[in-house]
Design a protein around this motif. Sequence first.
Motif, mmCIF file in Angstrom:
data_model
loop_
_atom_site.group_PDB
_atom_site.id
_atom_site.type_symbol
_atom_site.label_atom_id
_atom_site.label_comp_id
_atom_site.label_asym_id
_atom_site.label_seq_id
_atom_site.Cartn_x
_atom_site.Cartn_y
_atom_site.Cartn_z
ATOM 1 N N ASP A 162 0.501 8.721 1.147
ATOM 2 C CA ASP A 162 -0.406 7.969 0.292
ATOM 3 C C ASP A 162 -1.836 7.986 0.831
ATOM 4 O O ASP A 162 -2.529 6.973 0.813
ATOM 5 C CB ASP A 162 0.092 6.522 0.125
ATOM 6 N N THR A 167 -1.942 9.610 -6.160
ATOM 7 C CA THR A 167 -0.796 9.054 -5.453
ATOM 8 C C THR A 167 -0.803 7.538 -5.601
ATOM 9 O O THR A 167 -1.870 6.923 -5.684
ATOM 10 C CB THR A 167 -0.819 9.408 -3.958
ATOM 11 N N VAL A 168 0.370 6.970 -5.648
ATOM 12 C CA VAL A 168 0.497 5.507 -5.609
ATOM 13 C C VAL A 168 1.468 5.166 -4.485
ATOM 14 O O VAL A 168 2.300 5.996 -4.105
ATOM 15 C CB VAL A 168 1.007 4.916 -6.943
ATOM 16 N N GLU A 169 1.317 3.966 -3.952
ATOM 17 C CA GLU A 169 2.159 3.578 -2.842
ATOM 18 C C GLU A 169 3.607 3.450 -3.311
ATOM 19 O O GLU A 169 3.890 2.878 -4.368
ATOM 20 C CB GLU A 169 1.663 2.253 -2.253
ATOM 21 N N THR A 228 2.950 4.115 5.801
ATOM 22 C CA THR A 228 2.850 4.047 4.350
ATOM 23 C C THR A 228 3.542 5.260 3.738
ATOM 24 O O THR A 228 3.567 6.342 4.311
ATOM 25 C CB THR A 228 1.388 4.029 3.891
ATOM 26 N N ARG A 229 4.087 5.051 2.571
ATOM 27 C CA ARG A 229 4.730 6.146 1.834
ATOM 28 C C ARG A 229 4.139 6.173 0.433
ATOM 29 O O ARG A 229 3.886 5.121 -0.153
ATOM 30 C CB ARG A 229 6.244 5.918 1.737
ATOM 31 N N GLY A 230 3.935 7.369 -0.066
ATOM 32 C CA GLY A 230 3.344 7.473 -1.397
ATOM 33 C C GLY A 230 4.186 8.323 -2.317
ATOM 34 O O GLY A 230 5.048 9.089 -1.883
ATOM 35 N N CYS A 266 4.927 12.401 1.621
ATOM 36 C CA CYS A 266 3.602 11.897 1.233
ATOM 37 C C CYS A 266 3.317 10.562 1.912
ATOM 38 O O CYS A 266 4.163 9.667 1.929
ATOM 39 C CB CYS A 266 3.531 11.732 -0.281
ATOM 40 N N CYS A 271 -4.212 9.795 -0.424
ATOM 41 C CA CYS A 271 -5.054 9.967 -1.616
ATOM 42 C C CYS A 271 -6.022 11.137 -1.513
ATOM 43 O O CYS A 271 -6.963 11.229 -2.290
ATOM 44 C CB CYS A 271 -5.862 8.708 -1.945
#
Lengths: 278, 95
Positions: free
Chosen positions: B76, B91-93, B27-29, B74, B78
């Motif tokens: 993600d 943070t958002v995806e 995942t990347r944020g 990042c 949180c």
Amino acid sequence: MKATAAKPLPHPMEDLIRMDRIPHIWCSGCGTGSVFMACLSAIKESGIPYNEFSMVSGIGCSGRGAGYINVDSFHTTHGRAIPFATGIKMAKPDLNVIVFSGDGDLFAIGGNHFIHAARRNMDITVICVNNLIYGMTGGQVAATTPHKAKSSTTAAGNPETPFNLPLLAYASGATFVARWTMLHSRDIADAVQMALNNKGFSFIEVLSPCPINYGRRNKEKALETLRLYHDNTIIKSNADLSELDIDFKRGVVLGNFINKEKPSHDEQYSKIYHAEAG
Amino acid sequence: MTRKAIKKDETMVFWRDPLDSDDIHVTRGVVHIIEERCKGCGYCIAYCPRKVLERSKDFNSNGYHPPTVKSEECLDCCYCQLLCPEFAIFTVEAT
């Protein structure tokens, strides 16, 4: 990031916070906001509609929590958060009542209310933000100040022994007892969810730094207190409750210690007094 | 503030590439910072597991140094969002 600065997104918790009251009164480096945030995320993740929650706070820095959450909330007189919460629960047994308050409010001024609500097994969730001192009134010694710690009223060190809060809660009859620090945000959120699911008196103690009134006198900056929380804590959920004194040299034990079932006050009360009606 | 416990395992080193490393979705944020709310406590900077943030040289209107994003690492998680006492970072995806 420049792209986001041009078009700011709202914070994901803004539906649960009274944004007209932000910025809040908590100092830079105070952990109460982090505990509050973990509590809000537990409320959000629980999936329960917001109108089935009620938050009650007493007086003190963390007592401001009830004023910042966007559910029905109650900011009560000093030490009397638990009696007001008991009244709400008796009048509306379907509400999830959360008491969010500090150590001085819950254990010094309101100490008797705490032990009797635990004895009755009232179905409420008590979150105690323990900053080891009376923060708002100027750093006086509290019932939770560690032995030899300096405060404005014990300038050469505290001669007294502090409370062991999880042991006190368990001995009084609480059915869910946990202790975390404000650094363990996800564990606090999980503990709050377990406490909401528990039918009975749930107590969660959360250690939190007070850099202004405790840290300044004991030569501890906020990030140094957090390093103590990170390095000198042991997670041990089956720990002996009598060994849970707060001593960072020996290591502070954290965990969800007690989770047992016992008939709550509502059940017992309605069984005897509302038997013919129900 | 140096933090030896986190610095030690800051980057995880594998002795070989895991066989399913192509299938694993990382995942990347994207970090969003509401600079005007920041009170400069530095919790997010000290406790970001990927060390994405650093203290800005600029002030906000209250005179605090808010964090700025220094790398694109990042994940993600949180954690900054949960730890920030001021509701000033989230943070958002990444899309």
